[in-house]
Scaffold this active site. Sequence first.
Site, mmCIF file in Angstrom:
data_model
loop_
_atom_site.group_PDB
_atom_site.id
_atom_site.type_symbol
_atom_site.label_atom_id
_atom_site.label_comp_id
_atom_site.label_asym_id
_atom_site.label_seq_id
_atom_site.Cartn_x
_atom_site.Cartn_y
_atom_site.Cartn_z
ATOM 1 N N MET A 62 0.899 -1.189 0.023
ATOM 2 C CA MET A 62 0.004 0.020 -0.014
ATOM 3 C C MET A 62 0.960 1.119 0.056
ATOM 4 O O MET A 62 0.370 2.279 0.111
ATOM 5 C CB MET A 62 -0.792 -0.094 1.265
ATOM 6 C CG MET A 62 -1.907 -1.075 1.279
ATOM 7 S SD MET A 62 -3.572 -0.856 2.098
ATOM 8 C CE MET A 62 -2.692 -0.524 3.689
ATOM 9 N N LEU A 82 6.293 3.174 1.305
ATOM 10 C CA LEU A 82 7.691 1.985 1.342
ATOM 11 C C LEU A 82 8.551 2.282 2.368
ATOM 12 O O LEU A 82 8.907 3.587 2.668
ATOM 13 C CB LEU A 82 8.150 1.963 0.082
ATOM 14 C CG LEU A 82 7.207 1.582 -0.963
ATOM 15 C CD1 LEU A 82 8.100 1.459 -2.389
ATOM 16 C CD2 LEU A 82 6.491 0.274 -0.769
ATOM 17 N N GLY A 123 11.242 -3.015 5.141
ATOM 18 C CA GLY A 123 10.388 -4.066 5.588
ATOM 19 C C GLY A 123 9.627 -4.437 3.921
ATOM 20 O O GLY A 123 9.662 -5.684 3.738
ATOM 21 N N HIS A 124 9.155 -3.450 3.359
ATOM 22 C CA HIS A 124 8.814 -3.768 2.052
ATOM 23 C C HIS A 124 9.894 -4.110 1.097
ATOM 24 O O HIS A 124 9.889 -4.967 0.305
ATOM 25 C CB HIS A 124 8.061 -2.339 1.335
ATOM 26 C CG HIS A 124 6.663 -2.003 1.945
ATOM 27 N ND1 HIS A 124 6.711 -0.957 2.670
ATOM 28 C CD2 HIS A 124 5.527 -2.578 2.084
ATOM 29 C CE1 HIS A 124 5.764 -0.597 3.282
ATOM 30 N NE2 HIS A 124 4.733 -1.892 3.156
ATOM 31 N N LYS A 145 5.067 -10.051 9.073
ATOM 32 C CA LYS A 145 4.502 -8.916 10.056
ATOM 33 C C LYS A 145 2.783 -9.216 10.019
ATOM 34 O O LYS A 145 2.320 -8.975 11.109
ATOM 35 C CB LYS A 145 4.875 -7.824 9.502
ATOM 36 C CG LYS A 145 4.021 -6.649 9.886
ATOM 37 C CD LYS A 145 4.475 -5.942 11.031
ATOM 38 C CE LYS A 145 3.950 -4.623 11.517
ATOM 39 N NZ LYS A 145 2.617 -4.392 10.844
ATOM 40 N N SER A 156 4.179 1.200 8.230
ATOM 41 C CA SER A 156 4.213 2.456 7.396
ATOM 42 C C SER A 156 3.272 3.266 8.328
ATOM 43 O O SER A 156 3.254 4.537 8.496
ATOM 44 C CB SER A 156 3.063 2.371 6.298
ATOM 45 O OG SER A 156 3.742 1.606 5.356
ATOM 46 N N ARG A 157 2.580 2.543 9.423
ATOM 47 C CA ARG A 157 2.011 3.335 10.473
ATOM 48 C C ARG A 157 2.702 3.750 11.736
ATOM 49 O O ARG A 157 2.056 4.504 12.610
ATOM 50 C CB ARG A 157 0.613 2.665 10.954
ATOM 51 C CG ARG A 157 -0.373 2.347 9.803
ATOM 52 C CD ARG A 157 -1.751 1.637 10.513
ATOM 53 N NE ARG A 157 -2.972 1.742 9.429
ATOM 54 C CZ ARG A 157 -3.210 0.726 8.791
ATOM 55 N NH1 ARG A 157 -2.671 -0.299 8.682
ATOM 56 N NH2 ARG A 157 -4.386 0.787 8.012
HETATM 57 P P1 AMP Z 1 1.466 -2.905 3.524
HETATM 58 O O1 AMP Z 1 2.059 -2.001 2.548
HETATM 59 O O2 AMP Z 1 1.615 -2.432 4.955
HETATM 60 O O3 AMP Z 1 0.177 -3.422 3.135
HETATM 61 O O4 AMP Z 1 2.484 -4.143 3.475
HETATM 62 C C1 AMP Z 1 2.927 -4.433 2.007
HETATM 63 C C2 AMP Z 1 3.556 -6.144 2.261
HETATM 64 O O5 AMP Z 1 4.919 -5.618 3.176
HETATM 65 C C3 AMP Z 1 2.788 -7.117 3.303
HETATM 66 O O6 AMP Z 1 3.117 -8.254 2.824
HETATM 67 C C4 AMP Z 1 3.308 -6.856 4.695
HETATM 68 O O7 AMP Z 1 3.296 -7.904 5.491
HETATM 69 C C5 AMP Z 1 4.864 -6.571 4.234
HETATM 70 N N1 AMP Z 1 5.272 -5.827 5.395
HETATM 71 C C6 AMP Z 1 5.009 -4.733 6.079
HETATM 72 N N2 AMP Z 1 5.894 -4.394 7.106
HETATM 73 C C7 AMP Z 1 7.097 -5.492 7.099
HETATM 74 C C8 AMP Z 1 7.930 -5.753 7.929
HETATM 75 N N3 AMP Z 1 8.394 -4.939 8.962
HETATM 76 N N4 AMP Z 1 8.810 -6.808 7.722
HETATM 77 C C9 AMP Z 1 8.567 -7.604 6.576
HETATM 78 N N5 AMP Z 1 7.269 -7.169 5.928
HETATM 79 C C10 AMP Z 1 6.749 -6.200 6.055
#
Ligand code: AMP
Length: 290
Positions: free
Chosen positions: A37, A40, A43-44, A156, A193-194
């Site tokens: 989402m 970035l 983690g991403h 996560k 991201s939050r």
């Molecule tokens: P989001 O943008 O929050 O929807 O996350 C996109 C992808 O990144 C999802 O598969 C999340 O699980 C992964 N993600 C988010 N934070 C982390 C993190 N700290 N470590 C590994 N993957 C992450």
Amino acid sequence: MNNFSDIKSYKNWLNKTRVDFFEKNKRFPKIGFVPTMGALHEGHISLVKEAQKECDFTVLSIFVNPSQFVKGEDFEKYPRPVSIDLDLAKRSKVDVVFLPEVGEIYPAEFSSLVSEQSLSKELCGVYRPCHFDGVTTIVLKLFNMIEPTHAYFGLKDAQQFFVIQKIVSDLNINVALKGVATLREKDGLALSSRNIYLSESERLAAPRLYQVLSESKESLFNKPLKDVLLGARTKLEKSGFTFQYLEVLALPLLSRLQGETLEKGKEYIIATACFLGKTRLIDNIIFKAE
Ligand code: AMP
């Protein structure tokens, strides 16, 4: 780096890339997909690196999916730093960024839903009704748009990963999934991201969550489950956390435990969703009972 906002342009790239790759290598390319989402962070990028290790091309999508936000959540204020994201994606050597507008994904007449009926009802599913329907619907749509051979998700969001794994199996979706370990700050806080929503004092308290989860996981081997969970909750409440849930479930189906003890050799998850002030944090540890 290619940057597409419409499905047709992406498909043109995909078709041409497949033909060119086949002519050169006598096999079709592995396309690794990382749905996000945006906003970035490293983690991403750890998912991108995993995709790059295993695949010939890496596609990253950035789409703040309205249908996975429950009423009253932060859809409107979710961070959207598009040019910073594109810059990080480029520096990370992503091959394609897919960045569609809402209308490209959900035209006015859209009326379908992908809904997993079991795992999605546990944990976050109790507090965010319809959230996982939004996730499974967008993930299947993205799989059909991007046509990846491999897709990468962070542990996560462990429940999200297991729900997606379930629809991939139930619906015979031809994509190899990989769950990637949570990337953390040095103090243990899971990157998210939050995290920018946390005040200075909340940010100082936040690492306590992973500390207490880790201690609790260790205690599970010699104390009754009920006592461990209550102890963890009490400790964290003292540090200012309020809870939606803190639970131990069996993997991969997020099944409830029979009684108070863990079965040797089986995999479990200790998972929580809680608030620090107004910020909702989720975290978990996946482990094998010894
Ligand atoms: P989001 O943008 O929050 O929807 O996350 C996109 C992808 O990144 C999802 O598969 C999340 O699980 C992964 N993600 C988010 N934070 C982390 C993190 N700290 N470590 C590994 N993957 C992450």
